[in-house]
Design a protein around this motif. Structure first.
Motif, PDB file in Angstrom:
ATOM      1  N   ILE A 132       0.839  -1.201   0.000  1.00 37.33           N
ATOM      2  CA  ILE A 132       0.000   0.000   0.000  1.00 37.33           C
ATOM      3  C   ILE A 132       0.874   1.250   0.000  1.00 37.33           C
ATOM      4  O   ILE A 132       0.649   2.191  -0.770  1.00 37.33           O
ATOM      5  CB  ILE A 132      -0.944  -0.004   1.220  1.00 37.33           C
ATOM      6  N   LEU A 133       1.882   1.280   0.861  1.00 33.10           N
ATOM      7  CA  LEU A 133       2.754   2.453   0.954  1.00 33.10           C
ATOM      8  C   LEU A 133       3.561   2.656  -0.332  1.00 33.10           C
ATOM      9  O   LEU A 133       3.770   3.790  -0.783  1.00 33.10           O
ATOM     10  CB  LEU A 133       3.687   2.300   2.154  1.00 33.10           C
ATOM     11  N   GLU A 134       4.025   1.557  -0.955  1.00 36.11           N
ATOM     12  CA  GLU A 134       4.759   1.661  -2.219  1.00 36.11           C
ATOM     13  C   GLU A 134       3.860   2.211  -3.322  1.00 36.11           C
ATOM     14  O   GLU A 134       4.290   3.043  -4.136  1.00 36.11           O
ATOM     15  CB  GLU A 134       5.302   0.286  -2.616  1.00 36.11           C
ATOM     16  N   LYS A 135       2.622   1.752  -3.346  1.00 29.94           N
ATOM     17  CA  LYS A 135       1.677   2.225  -4.356  1.00 29.94           C
ATOM     18  C   LYS A 135       1.377   3.710  -4.169  1.00 29.94           C
ATOM     19  O   LYS A 135       1.328   4.485  -5.139  1.00 29.94           O
ATOM     20  CB  LYS A 135       0.381   1.417  -4.252  1.00 29.94           C
ATOM     21  N   ILE A 136       1.198   4.127  -2.927  1.00 31.87           N
ATOM     22  CA  ILE A 136       0.927   5.532  -2.625  1.00 31.87           C
ATOM     23  C   ILE A 136       2.098   6.404  -3.078  1.00 31.87           C
ATOM     24  O   ILE A 136       1.907   7.462  -3.694  1.00 31.87           O
ATOM     25  CB  ILE A 136       0.682   5.712  -1.110  1.00 31.87           C
ATOM     26  N   GLU A 137       3.322   5.943  -2.785  1.00 33.60           N
ATOM     27  CA  GLU A 137       4.508   6.713  -3.159  1.00 33.60           C
ATOM     28  C   GLU A 137       4.657   6.806  -4.672  1.00 33.60           C
ATOM     29  O   GLU A 137       4.985   7.863  -5.225  1.00 33.60           O
ATOM     30  CB  GLU A 137       5.756   6.068  -2.547  1.00 33.60           C
ATOM     31  N   ALA A 138       4.388   5.697  -5.375  1.00 30.86           N
ATOM     32  CA  ALA A 138       4.505   5.680  -6.829  1.00 30.86           C
ATOM     33  C   ALA A 138       3.479   6.607  -7.488  1.00 30.86           C
ATOM     34  O   ALA A 138       3.761   7.214  -8.529  1.00 30.86           O
ATOM     35  CB  ALA A 138       4.326   4.248  -7.351  1.00 30.86           C
ATOM     36  N   MET A 139       2.317   6.734  -6.890  1.00 26.18           N
ATOM     37  CA  MET A 139       1.257   7.591  -7.439  1.00 26.18           C
ATOM     38  C   MET A 139       1.399   9.038  -6.994  1.00 26.18           C
ATOM     39  O   MET A 139       0.637   9.911  -7.425  1.00 26.18           O
ATOM     40  CB  MET A 139      -0.118   7.052  -7.026  1.00 26.18           C
ATOM     41  N   GLN A 140       2.372   9.290  -6.120  1.00 25.18           N
ATOM     42  CA  GLN A 140       2.652  10.635  -5.638  1.00 25.18           C
ATOM     43  C   GLN A 140       1.403  11.289  -5.032  1.00 25.18           C
ATOM     44  O   GLN A 140       1.038  12.421  -5.364  1.00 25.18           O
ATOM     45  CB  GLN A 140       3.220  11.509  -6.769  1.00 25.18           C
ATOM     46  N   ILE A 141       0.763  10.551  -4.173  1.00 25.59           N
ATOM     47  CA  ILE A 141      -0.408  11.077  -3.478  1.00 25.59           C
ATOM     48  C   ILE A 141      -0.181  10.966  -1.977  1.00 25.59           C
ATOM     49  O   ILE A 141       0.685  10.218  -1.524  1.00 25.59           O
ATOM     50  CB  ILE A 141      -1.699  10.323  -3.868  1.00 25.59           C
ATOM     51  N   GLN A 142      -0.935  11.740  -1.244  1.00 24.27           N
ATOM     52  CA  GLN A 142      -0.853  11.728   0.207  1.00 24.27           C
ATOM     53  C   GLN A 142      -2.107  11.082   0.786  1.00 24.27           C
ATOM     54  O   GLN A 142      -3.225  11.392   0.348  1.00 24.27           O
ATOM     55  CB  GLN A 142      -0.703  13.152   0.748  1.00 24.27           C
ATOM     56  N   VAL A 143      -1.922  10.177   1.704  1.00 18.47           N
ATOM     57  CA  VAL A 143      -3.035   9.503   2.354  1.00 18.47           C
ATOM     58  C   VAL A 143      -2.872   9.638   3.863  1.00 18.47           C
ATOM     59  O   VAL A 143      -1.769   9.419   4.394  1.00 18.47           O
ATOM     60  CB  VAL A 143      -3.095   8.006   1.973  1.00 18.47           C
ATOM     61  N   HIS A 144      -3.936  10.015   4.521  1.00 21.75           N
ATOM     62  CA  HIS A 144      -3.918  10.118   5.974  1.00 21.75           C
ATOM     63  C   HIS A 144      -4.945   9.155   6.544  1.00 21.75           C
ATOM     64  O   HIS A 144      -6.121   9.213   6.177  1.00 21.75           O
ATOM     65  CB  HIS A 144      -4.231  11.546   6.421  1.00 21.75           C
ATOM     66  N   ALA A 145      -4.508   8.241   7.379  1.00 16.28           N
ATOM     67  CA  ALA A 145      -5.417   7.269   8.004  1.00 16.28           C
ATOM     68  C   ALA A 145      -5.835   7.783   9.374  1.00 16.28           C
ATOM     69  O   ALA A 145      -5.019   8.338  10.119  1.00 16.28           O
ATOM     70  CB  ALA A 145      -4.720   5.915   8.141  1.00 16.28           C
ATOM     71  N   PHE A 146      -7.091   7.612   9.690  1.00 17.05           N
ATOM     72  CA  PHE A 146      -7.573   8.033  11.005  1.00 17.05           C
ATOM     73  C   PHE A 146      -8.623   7.047  11.499  1.00 17.05           C
ATOM     74  O   PHE A 146      -9.245   6.322  10.709  1.00 17.05           O
ATOM     75  CB  PHE A 146      -8.157   9.457  10.957  1.00 17.05           C
TER      76      PHE A 146
END
Length: 251
Positions: free
Chosen positions: A21-35
Motif C-alpha cells: 500500500i505504501l509503495e503504491k501511494i509513493e509511486a502515485m505521488q499522493i498523500q493519504v492520511h489514516a484516522f
C-alpha cells in the motif's frame, strides 16, 4: 490494532500488504492520511468484522409469509436450520442436530424436495453449485451483494427475485449472535425463486444466454438503486413499495 498506516506498522500477517500500500501511494505521488473511526459510526466495516458466520439469524415470520404469497411457492423443507430458527417442520442442519432429518445438508440429495435455502454466507457459492448440479426448484435467501463472486451464478439460475429490505428490518437475530455481539449482514436482503435448472440453456446458444444474464444483472442493480430511492422518498411505506415493485419474471 492490526495495522497503523500512518506509522507504517502492522501485525506480521499484514506487513507485506502494508508495504505494498505504501509503495503504491509513493509511486502515485499522493498523500493519504489514516484516522480512526469509532465503531458506532463505522457501521458497515464494523459489521463485516463482526459478521455472524453461523447463520444464527432467520427471516422474520411476517416477511417470509409475504414472500411465499408473492412468489407462490411452498417449500417442503428448511435446509440450513436448527431447532430454534427453522421455518418449516422438516429441516436439515449443517452440523449435528438430533431433531434434524439429516446433517451435513450439502451432501444430502435435494431432488425430491422444494428446499428453503438461507445458507450461511460462506456457503452461498456451494449452495448455488448444488442447485445447478441437481436442478431443483428452490427458494433462496441471500444478501443483496452484487460485488460478490457468486453474483453471476445467482443471476444464471434465478427465475424471479424480490428485494426484501435492510437486514435489520427483515432478519431476526439469534440469541447466540447477540451474546457474542455478532452483527447481521450489512445492506439489503433479497429472495430468489429458482426453477429446475439442470440442462437449462437459451435456444439461440451460449452468447444469447450470456447477454440475458448481463441484462438481468443490470436489472437487479437498477432495482436495488430504485429500492433505496423508495426508502428515501417514502420512509413510511418503504418495505411494501420495494416488495411490490421489484418482483420480476426472467426473460
Amino acid at each position: 490494532m492490526p495495522y497503523n498506516l500512518n506509522r507504517a506498522a502492522a501485525a506480521i500477517s499484514l506487513q507485506k500488504l502494508t508495504d505494498r500500500i505504501l509503495e503504491k501511494i509513493e509511486a502515485m505521488q499522493i498523500q493519504v492520511h489514516a484516522f480512526h473511526i469509532h465503531g458506532a459510526e463505522n457501521i458497515v466495516t464494523d459489521s463485516l468484522s463482526r459478521l455472524a458466520s453461523s447463520r444464527d439469524y432467520s427471516l422474520k415470520d411476517e416477511v417470509l409469509q409475504e414472500v411465499l404469497t408473492q412468489l407462490r411457492v411452498k417449500p417442503t423443507i428448511d435446509i440450513f436450520a436448527n431447532i430454534r430458527n427453522r421455518k418449516f417442520k422438516r429441516f436439515m442442519s449443517v452440523v449435528q442436530d438430533s431433531w434434524a432429518e439429516a446433517q451435513d445438508c450439502l451432501s444430502v440429495p435435494w431432488l425430491t424436495e422444494t428446499p428453503y435455502l438461507h445458507p450461511p454466507i460462506q456457503l452461498i457459492q456451494a449452495t448455488l453449485q448444488k442447485i445447478e448440479s441437481e436442478g431443483v426448484k428452490a427458494l433462496l435467501i441471500v444478501p443483496y451483494w452484487p460485488a460478490q463472486p457468486w453474483w453471476m451464478d445467482l443471476v444464471r439460475v434465478m427465475s424471479k427475485y424480490m428485494i426484501l429490505g435492510k437486514s435489520e428490518d427483515v432478519l431476526q437475530p439469534g440469541g447466540r449472535m447477540k451474546k457474542l455481539k455478532k452483527h447481521l449482514p450489512p445492506g439489503k436482503m433479497m429472495t430468489l425463486l429458482i426453477e429446475a435448472t439442470r440442462g437449462k440453456n437459451c435456444s439461440n446458444g451460449l452468447q444469447e444466454e450470456e447477454i440475458s444474464q448481463n441484462w438481468l444483472s443490470r436489472k437487479l442493480l437498477a432495482a436495488g438503486t430504485a429500492f433505496d430511492h423508495d426508502i428515501d422518498s417514502d420512509q413510511g411505506n418503504s418495505k411494501n413499495t420495494g416488495e411490490a415493485s421489484e418482483i420480476q419474471e426472467r426473460i
